[in-house]
Design an enzyme around this catalytic site. Structure first.
Site, PDB file in Angstrom:
ATOM      1  N   GLU A   1       1.213  -0.951   0.533  1.00  0.00           N
ATOM      2  CA  GLU A   1      -0.432  -0.023  -0.270  1.00  0.00           C
ATOM      3  C   GLU A   1       0.868   1.203  -0.432  1.00  0.00           C
ATOM      4  O   GLU A   1       0.640   2.313  -1.026  1.00  0.00           O
ATOM      5  CB  GLU A   1      -1.347   0.005   1.079  1.00  0.00           C
ATOM      6  CG  GLU A   1      -1.821   1.116   1.277  1.00  0.00           C
ATOM      7  CD  GLU A   1      -2.833   0.665   2.667  1.00  0.00           C
ATOM      8  OE1 GLU A   1      -3.209   2.410   2.485  1.00  0.00           O
ATOM      9  OE2 GLU A   1      -2.660  -0.061   3.553  1.00  0.00           O
TER      10      GLU A   1
ATOM     11  N   GLN B   1      16.057  33.489 -14.705  1.00  0.00           N
ATOM     12  CA  GLN B   1      17.513  32.270 -14.277  1.00  0.00           C
ATOM     13  C   GLN B   1      16.558  32.074 -12.828  1.00  0.00           C
ATOM     14  O   GLN B   1      16.094  30.479 -12.768  1.00  0.00           O
ATOM     15  CB  GLN B   1      18.431  33.181 -13.320  1.00  0.00           C
ATOM     16  CG  GLN B   1      19.028  31.611 -12.986  1.00  0.00           C
ATOM     17  CD  GLN B   1      20.497  33.316 -12.538  1.00  0.00           C
ATOM     18  OE1 GLN B   1      20.576  33.887 -11.238  1.00  0.00           O
ATOM     19  NE2 GLN B   1      21.965  32.575 -13.301  1.00  0.00           N
TER      20      GLN B   1
ATOM     21  N   LEU C   1       5.447  28.927  -9.586  1.00  0.00           N
ATOM     22  CA  LEU C   1       5.442  29.852 -10.804  1.00  0.00           C
ATOM     23  C   LEU C   1       4.454  29.934 -11.626  1.00  0.00           C
ATOM     24  O   LEU C   1       4.212  30.730 -13.106  1.00  0.00           O
ATOM     25  CB  LEU C   1       6.537  28.194 -11.755  1.00  0.00           C
ATOM     26  CG  LEU C   1       8.627  28.946 -10.539  1.00  0.00           C
ATOM     27  CD1 LEU C   1       8.518  27.387 -11.550  1.00  0.00           C
ATOM     28  CD2 LEU C   1       8.638  30.184 -11.438  1.00  0.00           C
TER      29      LEU C   1
ATOM     30  N   GLY D   1       1.698  31.879 -10.257  1.00  0.00           N
ATOM     31  CA  GLY D   1       1.058  32.892  -9.831  1.00  0.00           C
ATOM     32  C   GLY D   1       0.126  32.450  -9.036  1.00  0.00           C
ATOM     33  O   GLY D   1      -0.516  31.640  -9.490  1.00  0.00           O
TER      34      GLY D   1
END
Length: 383
Positions: A246, A283, A341, A343
């Protein structure tokens, strides 16, 4: 890194499952979520597909011995598509192994053909309002009365409790022994429609909307002694033996969900524009997704090793606890970072990332909490 646990047969099966999901699940899945359960007739389609009979011998209509890899493929593909097969994982991955291991010949003839076809479905009732991880504290009781047990008690958070014709109930058939609270627990298979057996309200969860979670109550329910699964008083040992599978199942699902989050987020940031350039060009976006990808790669390595150990019969309690702990905690972190990411759109339920976020939270709770997993691992270290 290339995964090496699957061969051509598994990949052909994957293609079949992917097509089945596209035609039989995706179009109707929003309604399943509104209904808070998959329709009962869907499971007969799974029976026709042959996936309900994993492990059921061919003489009972099943597929015979099957590697857990086929279950893993289904878990991966449903997560990729953002859907479920209802409580299939509980029915086939969690509860069916109890019957395959413990049912006597009369029970096998009575139940296994229907389980293979989808005419019968399974749920398991362990958790009670006052007992969660502490199974030894179960209060639901069954006293012997001739050729029946009389069952009384309440269970909660039961996945599949509405659709299942058979519910394996963990109950106390005798008081705990001095120094051993785990003794005296038994497994009774209770059939839907038995007088006194009531399926209560569906609980309104924050996630996993297509899986019903219900309350069950038993008021002087007469259960034939012929429905005792295994030996009386030995349930705790049976439960302990099945829990590694499980927990592996949960680990596979968590890792697949995290991988899906990375995949859909990568596609989103390549398309989304912000300050005159794509979000993928920043970045921070690159670093966040790179870190997530590395963590999920490690989780896949643990999952794949666990699947191999399960196939060879060597998956132990501590191994499964490590897999569940690491994979569910990793998935929680990864999906949270991916949602960031998106938003504001990440908070809107029409976006898959939002559903992944709400769905993943319970995986650190059911099947044993993260804290219980740490306890098991600590014991394996001699602590």
């Amino acid at each position: 890194m290339k995964r090496t646990i699957y061969d051509a047969d598994h990949e052909a099966f994957r293609a079949t499952i992917r097509d089945f999901i596209a035609s039989e699940v995706v179009p109707d899945f929003p309604q399943w979520e509104k209904d808070r359960q998959a329709p009962r007739e869907f499971f007969r389609k799974l029976g026709e597909l042959g996936v309900l009979g994993f492990g059921i011998p061919e003489e009972y209509g099943g597929a015979g011995e099957a590697s857990f890899k086929y279950m893993a493929v289904i878990i991966e593909e449903t997560n990729r598509a953002g859907v479920t097969f209802g409580h299939f994982n509980v029915n086939t991955g969690v509860v069916l192994p109890y019957l395959l291991r413990l049912a006597n010949e009369e029970q096998r003839q009575r139940w296994l053909p229907g389980l293979a076809s989808g005419d019968l479905l399974l749920a398991i009732a362990m958790t009670e309002p006052g007992t969660g991880s502490d199974l030894a504290g179960i209060r639901t009781s069954a006293r012997r009365d001739g050729d029946h047990y009389v069952l009384n008690g309440t269970k909660t958070f039961i996945t599949g409790g509405v659709n299942s014709e058979l519910v394996v109930v963990v109950c106390r058939t005798s008081p705990p022994e001095p120094g051993d609270r785990r003794a005296g627990l038994s497994l009774l298979v209770v059939e839907q429609g038995t007088p006194g057996f009531d399926v209560g309200r569906k609980l309104d969860k924050i996630g996993q909307k297509s899986l019903e979670a219900v309350e069950l109550s038993f008021a002087d329910v007469r259960v034939p002694v012929a429905n005792l699964l295994g030996e009386e008083g030995k349930a705790f040992g049976y439960l302990s033996a099945n829990l590694p599978r499980e927990r592996l199942t949960i680990g596979v699902g968590a890792t697949a969900a995290a991988q899906t989050a990375i995949d859909i987020t990568t596609a989103y940031v390549k398309d989304r524009q912000l300050f005159g350039k794509h979000l993928a060009d920043f970045q921070n976006t690159k670093f966040e997704l790179a870190a997530c990808a590395a963590e999920v790669e490690a989780a896949w390595a643990m999952v794949d090793r666990g699947i191999e150990l399960d196939d060879s019969g060597e998956l132990g309690a501590a191994d499964a606890a490590k897999i569940k702990l690491f994979c569910t905690e990793t998935a929680g972190r990864v999906i949270d970072r991916c949602l960031q990411l998106f938003g504001g759109y990440g908070y809107i339920l029409e976006y898959q990332i939002a559903r992944l976020y709400t769905d993943i939270r319970v995986q650190r709770i059911f099947g044993g909490t993260s804290e219980v997993m740490k306890t098991i691992i600590a014991k394996s270290l001699g602590l």
